[in-house]
Scaffold this motif. Structure first.
Motif, mmCIF file in Angstrom:
data_model
loop_
_atom_site.group_PDB
_atom_site.id
_atom_site.type_symbol
_atom_site.label_atom_id
_atom_site.label_comp_id
_atom_site.label_asym_id
_atom_site.label_seq_id
_atom_site.Cartn_x
_atom_site.Cartn_y
_atom_site.Cartn_z
ATOM 1 N N MET A 78 -8.722 79.535 31.829
ATOM 2 C CA MET A 78 -7.852 80.306 31.456
ATOM 3 C C MET A 78 -8.356 81.583 30.536
ATOM 4 S SD MET A 78 -4.563 77.961 30.755
ATOM 5 C CE MET A 78 -3.278 79.364 30.411
ATOM 6 N N LEU A 79 -9.419 81.173 29.659
ATOM 7 C CA LEU A 79 -10.200 81.976 28.717
ATOM 8 C C LEU A 79 -10.799 83.097 29.584
ATOM 9 C CD1 LEU A 79 -11.340 79.484 26.084
ATOM 10 C CD2 LEU A 79 -9.507 81.117 25.787
ATOM 11 N N ARG A 80 -11.096 82.658 30.781
ATOM 12 C CA ARG A 80 -12.109 83.657 31.627
ATOM 13 C C ARG A 80 -11.220 84.638 32.383
ATOM 14 N NH1 ARG A 80 -15.306 79.020 32.187
ATOM 15 N NH2 ARG A 80 -14.339 78.462 34.118
ATOM 16 N N THR A 81 -9.891 84.168 32.455
ATOM 17 C CA THR A 81 -8.945 85.120 33.274
ATOM 18 C C THR A 81 -8.787 86.414 32.537
ATOM 19 O OG1 THR A 81 -7.930 82.895 34.006
ATOM 20 C CG2 THR A 81 -6.700 85.234 34.291
ATOM 21 N N PRO A 82 -8.844 87.453 33.052
ATOM 22 C CA PRO A 82 -8.844 88.822 32.324
ATOM 23 C C PRO A 82 -7.415 89.149 31.920
ATOM 24 C CG PRO A 82 -9.937 89.045 34.600
ATOM 25 C CD PRO A 82 -9.527 87.842 34.755
ATOM 26 N N THR A 83 -6.225 88.891 32.454
ATOM 27 C CA THR A 83 -4.951 89.181 32.139
ATOM 28 C C THR A 83 -4.569 88.298 31.043
ATOM 29 O OG1 THR A 83 -4.152 87.371 33.883
ATOM 30 C CG2 THR A 83 -4.077 89.741 34.354
ATOM 31 N N ILE A 84 -5.054 87.182 30.918
ATOM 32 C CA ILE A 84 -4.912 86.413 29.713
ATOM 33 C C ILE A 84 -5.699 86.671 28.755
ATOM 34 C CG2 ILE A 84 -5.078 83.819 28.921
ATOM 35 C CD1 ILE A 84 -4.160 83.064 31.416
ATOM 36 N N ALA A 85 -7.145 86.873 28.892
ATOM 37 C CA ALA A 85 -8.400 87.160 27.930
ATOM 38 C C ALA A 85 -7.689 88.398 26.842
ATOM 39 C CB ALA A 85 -9.315 87.376 28.423
ATOM 40 N N GLU A 86 -7.060 89.501 27.621
ATOM 41 C CA GLU A 86 -6.729 90.435 26.870
ATOM 42 C C GLU A 86 -5.510 90.446 25.855
ATOM 43 O OE1 GLU A 86 -3.799 92.297 30.303
ATOM 44 O OE2 GLU A 86 -5.634 93.375 29.897
ATOM 45 N N CYS A 87 -4.939 89.345 26.015
ATOM 46 C CA CYS A 87 -3.910 88.834 25.089
ATOM 47 C C CYS A 87 -4.256 88.158 23.974
ATOM 48 C CB CYS A 87 -2.698 88.248 26.082
ATOM 49 S SG CYS A 87 -1.890 89.151 27.391
ATOM 50 N N ALA A 95 1.747 86.949 30.365
ATOM 51 C CA ALA A 95 0.462 86.319 30.859
ATOM 52 C C ALA A 95 0.495 84.916 30.326
ATOM 53 C CB ALA A 95 -0.554 86.990 31.124
ATOM 54 N N VAL A 96 0.589 85.013 29.111
ATOM 55 C CA VAL A 96 0.447 83.671 28.113
ATOM 56 C C VAL A 96 1.934 83.248 27.756
ATOM 57 C CG1 VAL A 96 -1.116 82.529 26.564
ATOM 58 C CG2 VAL A 96 -1.649 85.048 27.442
ATOM 59 N N ALA A 97 2.832 83.054 28.620
ATOM 60 C CA ALA A 97 4.083 82.617 28.101
ATOM 61 C C ALA A 97 4.032 80.990 27.919
ATOM 62 C CB ALA A 97 5.074 82.664 29.302
#
Length: 897
Positions: free
Chosen positions: A240-249, A276-278
């Protein structure tokens, strides 16, 4: 009257506080508490240290030794001679236990651990009495407490192991038998100890004791599942840390935990329920970071928490089982704890004794000495009940690193020793040394003497040392002295033989003439009642008591070097000491007119006596110095003689080694020459050349003479130390002297023994063995049977008898084998002797008693060669022609010796 209670003295009906105060004063005056502090430094367990501290506090608060009436103190002192001897034997036993373990033969698998391992195991033992009570009540014990129980059982196992090993090797040693009585009270509880060892580790993931995974199969499975689920969650969180949509949050790219659940650090402005991080918000930081458990991890976190709960339940089951086991053995564990503390004190007493190079004294029961007339005294045998301290030194001064002068102290029961001499000469030190030695003997501590001391175990030690004046109690210096004198007179009246009185500067602090008269009267009354007294003084009239009452009083003097203005600290028995006040004052620079005036005011007779005593003391000092120098020269001479003898032995051994090496080389060369001669004769025969038989015989005779000369010149073999065992049994550990190696007996063949040396075996005669240790076979009950006749012949006689059966008028045939038979058929005469040389050499090494030489019939030439050869050999006792079953006249049977 006085009643003995352990080491205390209680007074019934006559002012109890006075006797108790006397005991308290003696402990303080003699430095007993300082000695206890030294002992505490050798204690290992916190329980022993705490017990000693409580007992020291009781003394400081004015009580006597012991916390309650009837209690046995942890650091026990006793006035019962039997118990005091037992305390000293405990030191001997523990010392033998340690020595046996340290000196166990290399490779002895049953050798126990050493003293260091026992001391370290004791240091790990903790207070578990409260935990045992909780276990008995059913309360759950945590891993830390269970580890304490495990460590107690480890110390118990080492103590039992050391004791059993010592008992196997020295079962009759008095010290070993005494310490075994203590160790035998320990209960190893091996099953519980093994379960705790397997289940509890001293340091888990958090660095604290914990229950290991393999404590139970269920716990192992539960923790394995916890680790598996956690690893899966970590992998998902990393993804998840490497997922762009999550990383930007995220506030930063990492994951962490809140309440055991995996969360991500989300910026508060980027969080939304549909984002993205609900997920579930667990906490927040002051800088606007929300710690969110993503919805994708909720189920995984739930599974992990459930697995962790299951692991906790399984861990609790293990703890409950172990707690139950501890509760079942609560009484045994309490006994172990008490005995380990007792062994800790024995260990500390031994270490304290070693630190002062202590020697166990000979303890006696105090008895009153019968006085004789002067005529009887001259013919009276030496009193073997007198107090003798040879070369004694003050223990506390030794422990502080001071170079202490050793002194001899000797005193008859019921006698007073008057110590005199200049100030700072060591009078008080001698007094305290004697008193402290008595207390140490009562406590089972060895004494700092040069040889074995003889010491009556006094029941009461009354002291008057130092200045006990007290404004609060309205006591002057003189009043405080008189109070101690009252205690001494009272004790001497009630128990004269058991009373030792130590008086430092008796009756000082008042008018000198009256003080001297009072001191003389007190001393006479004490010795008349039968008390033993040591007193220091400057009073001249007290020094004269030894002349008036030689059986009751004796003088001793301490020395002072006037020229160097230093005390010698040497105690000289039989002489009074000079105070030398004017001489010391002169050396210190007091004005001459003052000294002259002082001398004029002193009677000339008194000055002359003081001068004569000082000259006598100086002469005695010079004699002692000369004696010490002679003893030192004698010791140096003995050392040099030993050194010369050692060098001579080394040189002799080196010469023998060179001689043996030369012999081996000559024998090897001789064998080579004989072989070369044989080969050359064969070669000549093959070429058909004529042989010069006379020349060949001359060469062969030369070789034989050379062999005989070498045999005479050979260095005799060094005899192995010790004696061979009368018999050995399978399983016994032995030392093989011929190859200098240790092994185990695997088979016994009459006088031959098969010994296993690791991966190889060897057969050796019984005479080549030395026993390493007594056999440690399990004890089994043997059914009683009728006694068999006892054969008294030796192993050699038995072997000779067996060999003799094959000779004589009706010989038995010899069973031929590869070891006892050689075949020389087909060989030429010169080859036969070479073959027989080798064969007989090997047979003798194997201790073959009877050998068979097969030479065939033919023309009889080989038979003649063989039998002529045998006649020349000293190792051949007898030979005969073979029997029908052995090969008839085609062989010869020889008996070797």
């Amino acid at each position: 009257m006085f009643v003995e209670t352990g080491c205390n003295v209680a007074v019934i009906g006559h002012n109890p506080p006075m006797a108790e105060a006397s005991q308290h004063a003696a402990l303080h005056h003699l430095g007993w508490l300082l000695l206890c502090e030294q002992l505490a430094g050798h204690l290992q367990t916190p329980m022993a240290k705490a017990a000693l501290e409580r007992e020291q506090l009781a003394v400081w608060e004015g009580g006597v030794w012991g916390l309650a009436s009837g209690d046995t103190p942890a650091f026990e002192r006793t006035t019962k001679v039997g118990r005091a001897r037992e305390l000293l034997r405990e030191l001997d036993g523990l010392e033998r236990m340690y020595a046996r373990a340290a000196n166990a033969p290399h490779g002895d698998d049953e050798a126990p651990r050493t003293a260091r391992s026992f001391a370290s195991a004791l240091a790990e033992v903790t207070e578990i009495d409260q935990a045992i009570s909780h276990a008995r009540a059913g309360s759950l014990l945590n891993p830390t407490v269970l580890l304490g129980v495990s460590r107690q059982l480890r110390a118990v196992a080492i103590a039992v192991e050391l004791c059993v090993y010592a008992q196997e090797h020295e079962p009759e040693h008095p010290g070993v038998r005494t310490i075994a009585k203590v160790v035998d009270q320990l209960l190893p509880l091996r099953s519980l100890a093994e379960d705790l060892r397997r289940a509890i580790a001293p340091a888990g993931p958090g660095g604290e004791p914990w229950v290991v995974d393999h404590a139970s199969p269920e716990l192992h499975r539960a923790r394995t599942r916890v680790r598996s689920l956690r690893q899966a969650i970590v992998r998902r969180a990393e993804k998840m840390l490497r997922t762009p949509t999550i990383a930007e949050c995220l506030q930063d790219r990492y994951w962490t935990e809140r309440e055991g659940r995996m969360v991500l650090p989300v910026r508060s402005d980027a969080y939304s329920k549909g984002g993205a991080v609900a997920g579930i918000i667990h906490s927040s930081s002051g800088r606007g970071t929300l710690f969110v458990e993503p919805a994708a991890l909720v189920e995984d976190n739930n599974s992990l928490r459930a697995a962790q709960a299951e692991a906790k339940r399984e861990e609790r089951k293990v703890l409950e089982q172990l707690t139950s086991r501890v509760g079942e053995h609560a009484e045994a564990l309490e006994v172990n704890q008490r005995i380990l503390v007792q062994l800790d004190f024995v260990h500390a007493r031994l270490k304290l004794s070693d630190s002062i190079e202590g020697v166990a004294p000979r303890l006696l029961k105090p008895k009153r000495r019968k006085l004789a007339s002067d005529e009887q005294a001259e013919n009276e045998p030496a009193d073997d009940r007198r107090l003798v301290l040879p070369g004694v030194r003050h223990p506390l001064m030794l422990l502080s690193g001071v170079d202490v002068v050793p002194n001899d102290v000797s005193l008859h029961p019921g006698q007073a020793l008057i110590i005199s001499g200049p100030n700072a000469g060591g009078k008080t030190v001698s007094l305290k040394t004697l008193g402290l030695c008595v207390l140490m003997a009562q406590a089972g501590v060895r004494l700092p003497t040069k040889g074995r001391a003889t010491l009556p175990l006094y029941r009461h030690v009354v002291t008057d040392v130092g200045d006990d004046q007290s404004i609060s109690k309205n006591l002057s210096t003189f009043s405080a002295h008189i109070r101690h004198v009252q205690d001494a007179l009272k004790s001497a009246a009630q128990d004269p033989a058991g009373t030792l009185v130590l008086l430092d500067e008796i009756a000082v602090g008042t008018e000198p003439i009256q003080g001297a008269a009072l001191a003389e009267s007190v001393l006479i009354h004490l010795v008349d009642r039968g008390a033993t007294v040591v007193c220091t003084t400057h009073y001249e009239r007290l020094k004269l008591l030894a002349a008036d009452r030689p059986q009751q009083f004796a003088n001793a003097a301490v020395g002072f070097d006037i020229d160097r203005m230093e005390p010698t600290f040497r105690l000289t028995l039989g002489l009074p000491g000079a105070s030398s006040a004017l001489a010391v004052a002169k050396r210190l620079g007091l004005p001459t007119e003052v000294l002259d005036d002082a001398e004029a005011r002193v009677a000339q007779g008194t000055l002359r006596v003081d001068t004569l005593m000082r000259e006598l003391q100086d002469a005695r000092e010079k004699l002692m110095t000369t004696r010490e120098k002679l003893e030192a020269d004698r010791a140096e001479l003995k050392r040099r003689i030993a050194s010369v003898q050692a060098r001579e032995t080394a040189a002799l051994n080196k010469a023998r080694s060179r001689k043996q090496k030369a012999y081996d080389e000559a024998v090897s060369e001789l064998h080579g020459l004989r072989g070369e001669l044989s080969r050359q004769r064969k070669a000549l025969r093959k070429r058909g050349e004529n042989l010069d038989k006379q020349a060949i015989d001359e060469v062969a005779d030369t070789l034989r003479r050379a062999k005989s000369d070498l045999a005479e010149a050979r260095e005799p073999a060094k005899k192995a130390p010790g004696k061979p065992p009368p018999k050995v049994v399978v399983g016994e550990r032995v030392h093989v002297t011929t190859i200098d190696a240790a092994g185990e007996v695997v088979e016994v063949k009459r006088d031959k023994v098969v010994v296993s040396l690791g991966t190889v075996r060897t057969t050796v005669p019984l005479s080549a063995l030395r026993s390493l240790a007594q056999q440690r076979a399990p004890k089994t009950k043997v059914k009683s049977t009728k006694a068999q006749p006892i054969h008294t012949w030796s192993v050699k006689k038995a072997a000779d008898r067996a060999a003799a059966e094959h000779f004589g008028d009706a010989p038995k045939p010899v069973g031929k084998s590869i070891d006892n038979c050689v075949d020389v058929r087909g060989q030429r005469a010169d080859e036969v002797e070479l073959t027989l040389d080798k064969f007989l050499s090997v047979a003798l090494q194997r201790d073959q008693d009877v050998v068979v030489i097969a030479h065939g019939y033919g023309s009889g030439a080989l038979r003649t060669v063989v039998r002529k050869y045998l006649k020349r050999q000293d190792c051949v006792r007898e030979f005969r022609e073979g029997l029908a079953k052995e090969g008839g006249n085609g062989c010869t049977v020889a008996w070797l010796q």
